[in-house]
Scaffold this active site. Sequence first.
Site, mmCIF file in Angstrom:
data_model
loop_
_atom_site.group_PDB
_atom_site.id
_atom_site.type_symbol
_atom_site.label_atom_id
_atom_site.label_comp_id
_atom_site.label_asym_id
_atom_site.label_seq_id
_atom_site.Cartn_x
_atom_site.Cartn_y
_atom_site.Cartn_z
ATOM 1 C CG ASN A 88 -1.432 1.394 1.864
ATOM 2 O OD1 ASN A 88 -2.198 1.689 0.710
ATOM 3 N ND2 ASN A 88 -0.885 2.113 2.657
ATOM 4 C CE1 TYR A 153 -0.050 7.654 -6.893
ATOM 5 C CE2 TYR A 153 -1.435 8.550 -8.314
ATOM 6 C CZ TYR A 153 -0.991 8.053 -7.231
ATOM 7 O OH TYR A 153 -1.859 7.207 -6.042
ATOM 8 C CE LYS A 157 -0.067 4.132 -7.005
ATOM 9 N NZ LYS A 157 0.117 3.237 -5.854
#
Length: 245
Positions: A88, A153, A157
Amino acid sequence: MLNDKIAIITGGTRGIGLETVRAFAKNGAKTILFGSRQETVDKAIAKLQEEGLEVDGYCPNLNNYSEIEQTIAEILKKYGRIDILVNNAGMSADKPIENTPPEEIDKVIDLNLRAVLYLTKAVVPAMKQQKSGVILNTSSMVSIYGQPAGVAYPATKFAINGLTKSLARELAPAGIRVNAVAPGVTNTDMVAALPPEMIEPLVNTIPLGRIGEPADIANAFLFLASDLASYITGTILQVDGAARA
Ligand code: NAD
């Protein structure tokens, strides 16, 4: 839902991670949180203790493979197995690419991608020996739609989605499920740190009319970690109120 399972959650000291630690501990898991500093790990453990939840904590450097390996060995010695890993910990980015220092690009890739690969590599041997395990990754809504700045970012992902689908196929024969949750805009420090001009247009696109709460995401992790999801692997579960970036 997770009685006596041994679960590790990275970035478990605040936000989505802390809420996931809380949900797992409430549902019977022996929960181990990872944080970046001993001080924040201790603080999170103390906070949960006040709520009547006993959890354990460590702070290995997630970009140092031998530190991770050592911590996983300690956990295996103490608990005997690892049933669930929730990757996470993550950081966002928001600058146009030409204004982003190269070191900032490295930091985002190191935490959001390299650390996920390192942690996964470190827990898989034990999970293979057990012939069971669950690995859950944290993707993002931007892994579907991209984002108009801070490209490192979304790049990480998108990579998390690829990693999740690939590892699900690699590890299925060993009885290990691999899935990801792709949160939409969620009410944590990460979002508080972003400029309002980036958040407001996003909120206006959310059909459910609100941003997500950490518990919305923690509940998705709880479901995917549990035996209720025993036939689900290689999926990217969008938890975003049907938002479209
Ligand atoms: P947050 O900033 O509140 O928490 C991030 C966590 O990562 C913290 O526990 C922190 O200790 C840990 N962390 C940060 N740097 C670290 C480092 N170098 N080493 C180890 N741990 C480190 O963020 P959050 O919103 O709770 O985000 C959690 C995850 O959810 C991230 O992967 C993020 O990309 C993802 N996500 C968040 C949102 C959102 O809107 N909040 C949306 C989509 C995806």
